[in-house]
Motif scaffolding. Structure first.
Motif, PDB file in Angstrom:
ATOM      1  N   GLU A 102     -35.722   6.017 -30.595  1.00 36.91           N
ATOM      2  CA  GLU A 102     -35.759   6.573 -29.075  1.00 36.91           C
ATOM      3  C   GLU A 102     -37.197   6.579 -28.633  1.00 36.91           C
ATOM      4  N   LYS A 103     -37.271   5.972 -27.521  1.00 32.70           N
ATOM      5  CA  LYS A 103     -38.588   5.406 -26.627  1.00 32.70           C
ATOM      6  C   LYS A 103     -38.395   6.055 -25.348  1.00 32.70           C
ATOM      7  N   GLU A 104     -39.503   6.287 -24.734  1.00 35.41           N
ATOM      8  CA  GLU A 104     -39.174   7.005 -23.154  1.00 35.41           C
ATOM      9  C   GLU A 104     -40.419   6.717 -22.369  1.00 35.41           C
TER      10      GLU A 104
ATOM     11  N   LEU B  18     -39.447  -3.640 -21.226  1.00 37.53           N
ATOM     12  CA  LEU B  18     -39.355  -1.672 -21.366  1.00 37.53           C
ATOM     13  C   LEU B  18     -39.691  -1.671 -22.383  1.00 37.53           C
ATOM     14  N   PHE B  19     -38.684  -1.918 -23.088  1.00 38.24           N
ATOM     15  CA  PHE B  19     -38.376  -1.391 -24.793  1.00 38.24           C
ATOM     16  C   PHE B  19     -38.053  -2.073 -25.752  1.00 38.24           C
ATOM     17  N   THR B  20     -38.643  -1.619 -27.112  1.00 41.07           N
ATOM     18  CA  THR B  20     -37.804  -2.890 -28.224  1.00 41.07           C
ATOM     19  C   THR B  20     -38.156  -1.342 -29.112  1.00 41.07           C
ATOM     20  N   LEU B  21     -36.261  -0.994 -29.395  1.00 39.07           N
ATOM     21  CA  LEU B  21     -36.061  -0.572 -30.569  1.00 39.07           C
ATOM     22  C   LEU B  21     -35.383  -0.687 -31.740  1.00 39.07           C
TER      23      LEU B  21
ATOM     24  N   LEU C  71     -31.035   4.825 -29.696  1.00 44.61           N
ATOM     25  CA  LEU C  71     -30.346   3.157 -30.194  1.00 44.61           C
ATOM     26  C   LEU C  71     -29.411   4.214 -31.051  1.00 44.61           C
ATOM     27  N   THR C  72     -27.876   3.143 -31.303  1.00 49.06           N
ATOM     28  CA  THR C  72     -26.908   3.680 -32.574  1.00 49.06           C
ATOM     29  C   THR C  72     -27.024   2.570 -33.050  1.00 49.06           C
ATOM     30  N   LYS C  73     -25.684   2.078 -34.181  1.00 51.66           N
ATOM     31  CA  LYS C  73     -25.691   0.832 -35.181  1.00 51.66           C
ATOM     32  C   LYS C  73     -25.107  -0.148 -33.973  1.00 51.66           C
TER      33      LYS C  73
END
Lengths: 111, 114
Positions: free
Chosen positions: A56-58, A47-50, A66-68
């Motif tokens: 942020e990704k949609e 789905l996603f890589t952060l 994503l936070t720390k």
């Protein structure tokens, strides 16, 4: 050692009822955080890589943040076809650098 | 469809036996990863090959081995099978060797050891 904890283990939503899935992680330097969707008896689907806090990704009804210390997968106005297990994985920047997966959140969306 | 193929889809065998699982990566991908997924442990990384060479090892038992052939398909060999080896085995492929390269998973092989 890198660790990933996903919550809740299971989530039941009504169609159209928005919610969020949580992925808490402990890693020595984050290189990437990955979200996958897995349908029963099938392989995980990317789905996603952060890569960094604040990113942020949609994609359609899904939004990953994503936070720390954690990542959230927000599901807006879900449909029954969004029912699946959602997996989170992290890659750290020390040692082996393998992907470490959480055990997933099983999402069921009822019509 | 991820473009990664795995055969067979299901495998039922007895304890002590040896089996071979096969994986063909997506066209153009040079890395193949093998994972084991059991009900209580989630996805566990076993081993990675890149362009024919072993690149990294994870939680792979000594009874298990793998190789990647010149045409880039890979085989995972499981020997002296035990009941606890029953699981889903996935391979994934990626373009490069770095773990941040997106991994695309195959449909898996379900192994049942009786």
């Amino acid at each position: 050692e890198d660790q990933v904890t996903q919550s809740p283990e299971a989530l039941r939503l009504q169609e159209g009822e928005s919610s969020s899935l949580n992925c808490s992680y402990t890693v020595s330097g984050l290189r990437g955080l990955f979200w996958y969707r897995q349908d029963p008896g099938k392989g995980p689907e990317f789905l996603f890589t952060l890569y960094s806090a604040g990113e942020e990704k949609e994609k359609e009804r899904l939004k990953a943040t994503l936070t720390k210390k954690e990542s959230f997968l927000h599901i807006t106005a879900p449909k029954p076809e969004d029912s699946a297990t959602y997996l989170c994985a992290v890659q750290g920047n020390t040692g082996f650098q393998k992907l470490v997966f959480g055990t997933g959140t099983r999402l069921l969306v009822s019509p | 469809d991820s473009g990664v193929t795995q055969t067979p889809k299901h495998l039922i065998t007895a304890t002590g036996q040896r089996v071979t699982l096969r994986c063909s990566p997506r066209s153009g991908d040079l890395s193949v990863y093998w994972y084991q997924q059991s009900l209580d442990q989630g996805l566990q990384f076993l081993i990675q090959y890149y362009n024919g060479e072993e690149r990294a090892k994870g939680n792979i038992l000594e009874r298990f081995s793998a190789q990647q052939f010149p045409d880039l398909h890979s085989e995972l060999n499981l020997s002296s099978l035990e009941l606890g080896d029953s699981a889903l085995y996935f391979c994934a492929s990626a373009l490069g060797w770095d773990y941040t390269d997106t991994q695309y998973f195959g449909p898996g092989t379900r192994l049942t050891v009786l």
